[in-house]
Write an enzyme that holds these catalytic residues in place. Structure first.
Site, PDB file in Angstrom:
ATOM      1  N   LYS A 140       0.938  -1.207  -0.026  1.00  0.00           N
ATOM      2  CA  LYS A 140      -0.152   0.002   0.024  1.00  0.00           C
ATOM      3  C   LYS A 140       0.750   1.313  -0.025  1.00  0.00           C
ATOM      4  CE  LYS A 140      -2.309   2.441   3.637  1.00  0.00           C
ATOM      5  NZ  LYS A 140      -1.379   3.369   4.060  1.00  0.00           N
ATOM      6  N   ASN A 141       2.104   1.193   0.837  1.00  0.00           N
ATOM      7  CA  ASN A 141       2.782   2.589   0.914  1.00  0.00           C
ATOM      8  C   ASN A 141       3.544   2.838  -0.224  1.00  0.00           C
ATOM      9  OD1 ASN A 141       1.333   3.033   3.448  1.00  0.00           O
ATOM     10  ND2 ASN A 141       2.921   2.569   4.763  1.00  0.00           N
ATOM     11  N   CYS A 154      -5.093   8.322   8.686  1.00  0.00           N
ATOM     12  CA  CYS A 154      -5.284   7.995  10.117  1.00  0.00           C
ATOM     13  C   CYS A 154      -5.025   8.987  11.047  1.00  0.00           C
ATOM     14  CB  CYS A 154      -4.581   6.660  10.313  1.00  0.00           C
ATOM     15  SG  CYS A 154      -5.000   5.249   9.448  1.00  0.00           S
ATOM     16  N   ARG A 213       0.342  14.953  12.781  1.00  0.00           N
ATOM     17  CA  ARG A 213       1.257  14.590  11.589  1.00  0.00           C
ATOM     18  C   ARG A 213       1.664  15.907  10.828  1.00  0.00           C
ATOM     19  NH1 ARG A 213      -1.269   9.072   9.318  1.00  0.00           N
ATOM     20  NH2 ARG A 213       0.503   8.843   8.758  1.00  0.00           N
ATOM     21  N   ASP A 239       3.663   0.801  12.386  1.00  0.00           N
ATOM     22  CA  ASP A 239       2.246   0.400  11.614  1.00  0.00           C
ATOM     23  C   ASP A 239       1.930  -1.264  12.319  1.00  0.00           C
ATOM     24  OD1 ASP A 239       1.965   2.548  10.354  1.00  0.00           O
ATOM     25  OD2 ASP A 239       2.603   1.715   8.429  1.00  0.00           O
ATOM     26  N   ARG A 289      -8.797   0.195   3.762  1.00  0.00           N
ATOM     27  CA  ARG A 289      -7.838   1.264   3.420  1.00  0.00           C
ATOM     28  C   ARG A 289      -6.777   0.563   2.734  1.00  0.00           C
ATOM     29  NH1 ARG A 289      -6.213   5.325   6.855  1.00  0.00           N
ATOM     30  NH2 ARG A 289      -4.728   5.238   4.945  1.00  0.00           N
TER      31      ARG A 289
HETATM   32  C1  UD1 Z   1       4.466   6.841   6.455  1.00  0.00           C
HETATM   33  C2  UD1 Z   1       3.500   5.626   6.353  1.00  0.00           C
HETATM   34  C3  UD1 Z   1       2.872   5.270   7.600  1.00  0.00           C
HETATM   35  C4  UD1 Z   1       3.902   4.807   8.640  1.00  0.00           C
HETATM   36  C5  UD1 Z   1       4.878   6.120   8.918  1.00  0.00           C
HETATM   37  C6  UD1 Z   1       6.109   5.973   9.788  1.00  0.00           C
HETATM   38  C7  UD1 Z   1       2.905   5.999   4.110  1.00  0.00           C
HETATM   39  C8  UD1 Z   1       1.627   6.555   3.360  1.00  0.00           C
HETATM   40  N1  UD1 Z   1       2.518   6.329   5.314  1.00  0.00           N
HETATM   41  O1  UD1 Z   1       3.632   7.977   6.962  1.00  0.00           O
HETATM   42  O2  UD1 Z   1       2.000   4.148   7.358  1.00  0.00           O
HETATM   43  O3  UD1 Z   1       3.254   4.688   9.852  1.00  0.00           O
HETATM   44  O4  UD1 Z   1       5.406   6.481   7.666  1.00  0.00           O
HETATM   45  O5  UD1 Z   1       6.617   4.598   9.406  1.00  0.00           O
HETATM   46  O6  UD1 Z   1       3.836   5.738   3.550  1.00  0.00           O
HETATM   47  N2  UD1 Z   1       7.097  14.269  10.969  1.00  0.00           N
HETATM   48  C9  UD1 Z   1       7.233  15.479  11.222  1.00  0.00           C
HETATM   49  N3  UD1 Z   1       7.288  16.461  10.153  1.00  0.00           N
HETATM   50  C10 UD1 Z   1       7.018  16.000   8.970  1.00  0.00           C
HETATM   51  C11 UD1 Z   1       7.011  14.794   8.532  1.00  0.00           C
HETATM   52  C12 UD1 Z   1       6.959  13.561   9.676  1.00  0.00           C
HETATM   53  O7  UD1 Z   1       7.502  15.879  12.481  1.00  0.00           O
HETATM   54  O8  UD1 Z   1       7.080  16.959   7.963  1.00  0.00           O
HETATM   55  C13 UD1 Z   1       6.968  13.152  12.023  1.00  0.00           C
HETATM   56  C14 UD1 Z   1       5.706  12.541  12.161  1.00  0.00           C
HETATM   57  O9  UD1 Z   1       4.884  13.146  12.796  1.00  0.00           O
HETATM   58  C15 UD1 Z   1       6.115  11.037  12.776  1.00  0.00           C
HETATM   59  C16 UD1 Z   1       7.615  10.912  12.280  1.00  0.00           C
HETATM   60  O10 UD1 Z   1       8.062  12.227  11.811  1.00  0.00           O
HETATM   61  O11 UD1 Z   1       6.317  11.357  14.265  1.00  0.00           O
HETATM   62  C17 UD1 Z   1       7.717   9.970  10.797  1.00  0.00           C
HETATM   63  O12 UD1 Z   1       6.462  10.291  10.086  1.00  0.00           O
HETATM   64  P1  UD1 Z   1       6.691   9.978   8.682  1.00  0.00           P
HETATM   65  O13 UD1 Z   1       7.827   8.803   8.368  1.00  0.00           O
HETATM   66  O14 UD1 Z   1       6.828  11.135   7.765  1.00  0.00           O
HETATM   67  O15 UD1 Z   1       5.266   9.346   8.277  1.00  0.00           O
HETATM   68  P2  UD1 Z   1       4.393   9.551   7.007  1.00  0.00           P
HETATM   69  O16 UD1 Z   1       5.289   9.607   5.977  1.00  0.00           O
HETATM   70  O17 UD1 Z   1       3.248  10.200   7.074  1.00  0.00           O
END
Ligand code: UD1
Length: 435
Positions: A22-23, A116, A121, A304, A396
């Site tokens: 999915k990701n 989610c 986030r 996850d 999803r």
């Molecule tokens: C992706 C995955 C999700 C998984 C997550 C962590 C997808 C579509 N989703 O989400 O399933 O749970 O990685 O492995 O691939 N953060 C910030 N600022 C930012 C971006 C992130 O502070 O601009 C923080 C987030 O709040 C979190 C951490 O960094 O605590 C990691 O987030 P991130 O790896 O970016 O998650 P996603 O890409 O949203």
């Protein structure tokens, strides 16, 4: 709101075929827009997030042909780079439209993403990356607008390891002038998958899968074919189910290396895990040792799978602690597990589990995707019938959930009238369920 019903306690065994990741899928679909020709993506999972993404792209004018497990995407007919709220609010990964369209068209205006509810986030790292490449950023009325006459390669250090920011910067930088270096990049296999697609399209990306990624931009990318990697989170979910249910399950079409942290944790509690070339065999036991689990960016234990793992640890006699270092408040499944008889306390970013109690079927709510699978496991191993509301969250990310579980011998069905895998059941144990 769809409902899922599970009659717990059935012996589970057999084989399960894992779908495409999915990701990866939700990043590869917008990435395809960068090409000046059609891109075919194979092993595409039929899940809600993918369906929503295809609807967004169609609304924007892209041509899509989706047959069985492959899709052809042609972004040459794109009519607009603006996509207000609405569908983009339905999934987190709509943020990849920023990087893809900034790279392709030099401008984009897309509503802030949904997905989610795991607590805050933020997207500051994505924005920092786009700005470093030369984009002007405006955040107004829930829309993020990016504009750049010319994107120029840059050296970008990510303060936190972020999957989304790493991929988004890669997408934009693939069409920037000069070299971009992402430092402290995320190393998830899905990032390698996106880099592989972009390289097949003619990009020059090195280091994906390490914490330093080097992208040499180019102004033309071509169409190509690409096969999505297996979904390691779906695979890990079924591995954890096998351990929790004391079941003998072979999980097929996986890359065992992607699941090392999960295999190691399951072995640590005492489950038997053996790896084939593209399969993992889990034999669950009835007695386990308690463990501590800490989530971390890849190759650490995935956040996850924290929620499904919590359900497993409710079955392990003794005290286990599970700490989520990625999302501090990803614990909305805990209240629901408590309704089923689990003894769990949340302290800060940790769940303290006093395991060993037999769970009982109950009416519960899936508040998010992985919380949903945690409750599915709980339902399957409990006494009695469970009713899980909010099944759309689970769909999803889990392709053919009901069919795959039924293939293992589970007694599970969706509320009558819901989509494909519906099995009509009026009563069970004398209880009227779906009238
Ligand atoms: C992706 C995955 C999700 C998984 C997550 C962590 C997808 C579509 N989703 O989400 O399933 O749970 O990685 O492995 O691939 N953060 C910030 N600022 C930012 C971006 C992130 O502070 O601009 C923080 C987030 O709040 C979190 C951490 O960094 O605590 C990691 O987030 P991130 O790896 O970016 O998650 P996603 O890409 O949203």
């Amino acid at each position: 709101m769809g409902k899922l019903y599970i009659e717990g306690g059935k012996p589970l065994a057999g084989k399960i075929e894992i779908s495409g990741a999915k990701n990866s899928a939700v990043a590869l679909i917008p990435a395809a827009l960068l090409a000046d020709g059609p891109v075919v993506i194979e092993n595409l999972p039929r899940i809600q997030d993918v369906e929503i993404y295809t609807e967004i792209l169609r609304d924007m004018g892209a041509e899509l042909l989706w047959e069985d497990d492959w899709i052809e995407i042609d972004g040459r007919s794109l009519r607009t780079t603006t996509m207000p709220n609405g569908r983009v609010k339905k999934l987190r990964a709509s943020y990849y439209l920023w990087g893809a369209l900034l790279g392709k068209c030099g401008e984009v205006s897309v509503g802030l993403p949904g997905g989610c509810d795991l607590g805050p986030r933020p997207v500051d790292l994505h924005i920092k990356g786009f700005q470093a490449l030369g984009a002007r950023v405006e955040n107004k009325n829930g829309m993020l607008s990016l504009k750049a006459e010319r994107l120029r390669g840059a050296r970008i250090y990510l303060d936190l390891v972020s999957v989304g920011a790493t991929i988004n910067i890669m997408l934009a930088a693939a069409r920037a002038e000069g070299v971009t270096v992402i430092e402290n990049a995320a190393r998830e296999p899905e990032i390698v998958d996106v880099a592989t697609l972009l390289n097949n399209m003619g990009a020059n990306i090195k280091g994906a899968g390490t914490d330093v990624i080097r992208i040499e931009g180019t102004d033309r990318l071509r169409g190509c074919r690409h096969t999505i990697i297996p979904d390691r989170i779906e695979a890990g979910s079924y591995m954890i189910l096998a351990a929790a249910a004391g079941a003998d399950i072979v999980i097929e079409n996986v890359i065992p290396k992607h699941l090392e942290s999960v295999s190691a944790k399951l072995r640590e509690i005492g489950a038997e895990v053996s790896e084939g070339d593209d399969s993992i065999h889990v034999i669950g036991r009835t007695k386990y040792r308690p463990v501590d689990v800490k989530t971390a960016p890849y190759p650490g234990f995935p956040t996850d799978l924290q929620q499904p793992m919590t359900t497993l640890l409710t079955q392990v006699k003794g005290s286990s602690i599970i700490t989520d270092n990625i999302y501090a408040s990803r614990f909305r499944h805990v209240d629901e597990l408590r309704r089923m008889g689990a003894a769990i306390k949340v302290e800060g970013r940790s769940a303290l589990i006093d395991g060993g109690a037999k769970l009982v079927g109950a009416k519960v709510v899936a508040t998010d995707l992985r919380a949903g699978f945690a409750l599915v496991i709980a339902g399957l191993i409990s006494n009695g019938v469970s009713e899980i509301d909010g099944v759309q969250h689970i769909e999803r990310g889990y392709e053919n959930l009901v069919g795959k579980l039924q293939g293992l011998g589970a007694s599970v069905w969706k509320e009558a009238g819901e989509a494909s895998n519906v099995t009509r059941r009026k009563t069970i144990n004398g209880t009227q369920l779906d009238a």
